[in-house]
Design an enzyme around this catalytic site. Structure first.
Site, PDB file in Angstrom:
ATOM      1  N   SER A 163       0.857  -1.195   0.000  1.00  0.00           N
ATOM      2  CA  SER A 163       0.000   0.000   0.000  1.00  0.00           C
ATOM      3  C   SER A 163       0.884   1.233   0.000  1.00  0.00           C
ATOM      4  O   SER A 163       1.998   1.221   0.560  1.00  0.00           O
ATOM      5  CB  SER A 163      -0.893   0.011   1.239  1.00  0.00           C
ATOM      6  OG  SER A 163      -1.502   1.282   1.421  1.00  0.00           O
ATOM      7  N   TYR A 176      -2.076  -1.161  10.006  1.00  0.00           N
ATOM      8  CA  TYR A 176      -2.180  -1.320   8.553  1.00  0.00           C
ATOM      9  C   TYR A 176      -0.892  -0.914   7.842  1.00  0.00           C
ATOM     10  O   TYR A 176      -0.283  -1.742   7.139  1.00  0.00           O
ATOM     11  CB  TYR A 176      -3.388  -0.552   8.012  1.00  0.00           C
ATOM     12  CG  TYR A 176      -3.562  -0.716   6.521  1.00  0.00           C
ATOM     13  CD1 TYR A 176      -4.070  -1.908   6.003  1.00  0.00           C
ATOM     14  CD2 TYR A 176      -3.206   0.281   5.637  1.00  0.00           C
ATOM     15  CE1 TYR A 176      -4.210  -2.089   4.639  1.00  0.00           C
ATOM     16  CE2 TYR A 176      -3.347   0.117   4.268  1.00  0.00           C
ATOM     17  CZ  TYR A 176      -3.849  -1.068   3.773  1.00  0.00           C
ATOM     18  OH  TYR A 176      -3.984  -1.246   2.418  1.00  0.00           O
ATOM     19  N   SER A 179       1.973  -3.332   8.784  1.00  0.00           N
ATOM     20  CA  SER A 179       1.938  -4.632   8.106  1.00  0.00           C
ATOM     21  C   SER A 179       2.321  -4.499   6.642  1.00  0.00           C
ATOM     22  O   SER A 179       3.034  -5.347   6.090  1.00  0.00           O
ATOM     23  CB  SER A 179       0.552  -5.268   8.237  1.00  0.00           C
ATOM     24  OG  SER A 179      -0.437  -4.492   7.580  1.00  0.00           O
TER      25      SER A 179
END
Length: 268
Positions: A163, A176, A179
């Site tokens: 991401s 988030y 990770s």
């Protein structure tokens, strides 16, 4: 110098060259894709099958996944909890049974986790996200390498979906981006470890993408999208195009890299 008749025949509108091969870029290849029931994973299943690949489509609910990929020629749905390494290994065994080979693994499964103030997040909130996004990706990468080493000659391409949150300081729930940053470290480490096996490992770090993980509250959604200079969300298909490139032979000199189709959130 004028173009030859053959060159003129190959030109398409706008002066670009059209791809002439009657088969797709992944014809004859087999892939396993996690997170295949929706979002980026499902879009990737669609693009891969359009390009001639046979795909084991992996997600938590086998029935939902089968419904999602129905009509995609060459796609086989399997229910797998990627938090469980034994289930992941079984999914890869199924891929080898179905296809007799494995050329590509795409790790698109992911969760965003609880939306809460940092101090309100529980141990379980953190562990659950890491279990899916990082541990699940590791289990899948490990199983993919095992199979790719069995091929003759050994080789393949692994694509991990991270991401843009791993690259920039967005106010996201801490587990988030943590990770997803771990996925980038995993990608680089494994790329170095398996290069001699002919296995390439790369990552994609998308920006805001129109999937169920994008906030549905319109003001929040707008604020997230407007962080990118293009001021829009990507479609899942746009991210799948990047994954397809990394899976194909067109990216043969890429390994250990992160491509970030992020609409200008981050510029390098």
């Amino acid at each position: 110098m004028s173009a030859s008749p053959g060159d003129r025949r190959r030109r398409s509108a706008g002066g670009r060259y059209a791809r002439q091969s009657p088969v797709g870029r992944l014809a004859g290849k087999a892939a396993l894709i996690t997170g295949a029931a929706s979002g980026i994973g499902l879009a990737t299943v669609r693009r891969f099958t359009e390009e001639g690949a046979r795909v084991l489509a992996v997600d938590l609910d086998a029935g939902r996944t089968a419904h999602a990929v129905a009509g995609y020629r060459g796609a086989v749905a399997v229910g797998t909890d990627i938090r469980d390494s034994s289930q992941v290994d079984a999914a890869y065994d199924r891929a080898f049974t179905e296809f007799g080979r494995l050329d590509t693994a795409v790790n698109a499964a992911g969760v965003s986790g609880a939306q809460a103030d940092l101090c309100d997040l529980t141990d379980e909130d953190f562990a659950d996200v890491v279990a899916v996004n990082l541990a699940g990706t590791f289990y899948s990468v490990r199983a993919a390498v095992r199979l790719m080493r069995r091929m003759s000659p050994a080789g393949g391409s692994i694509v991990n979906v991270s991401s843009v949150g791993a690259l920039a300081n967005f106010p996201l729930p801490a587990m988030y981006p943590a990770s997803k940053a771990g996925v980038l470290g995993l990608t680089r480490a494994v790329a170095a470890l398996v290069a001699s096996d002919g296995i390439r490992v790369n990552a994609v770090a998308p920006g805001a993408t129109d999937t169920p993980m994008l906030p549905q509250d319109e003001p929040v959604r707008r604020a997230v999208v407007d962080l990118g200079v293009l001021r829009r969300a990507a479609s899942a298909e746009e991210i799948a195009h990047t994954i397809l490139f990394l899976a194909s032979d067109e990216s043969a000199f890429y390994t250990g890299q992160t491509l970030s189709p992020n609409g200008g959130y981050v510029m390098h």
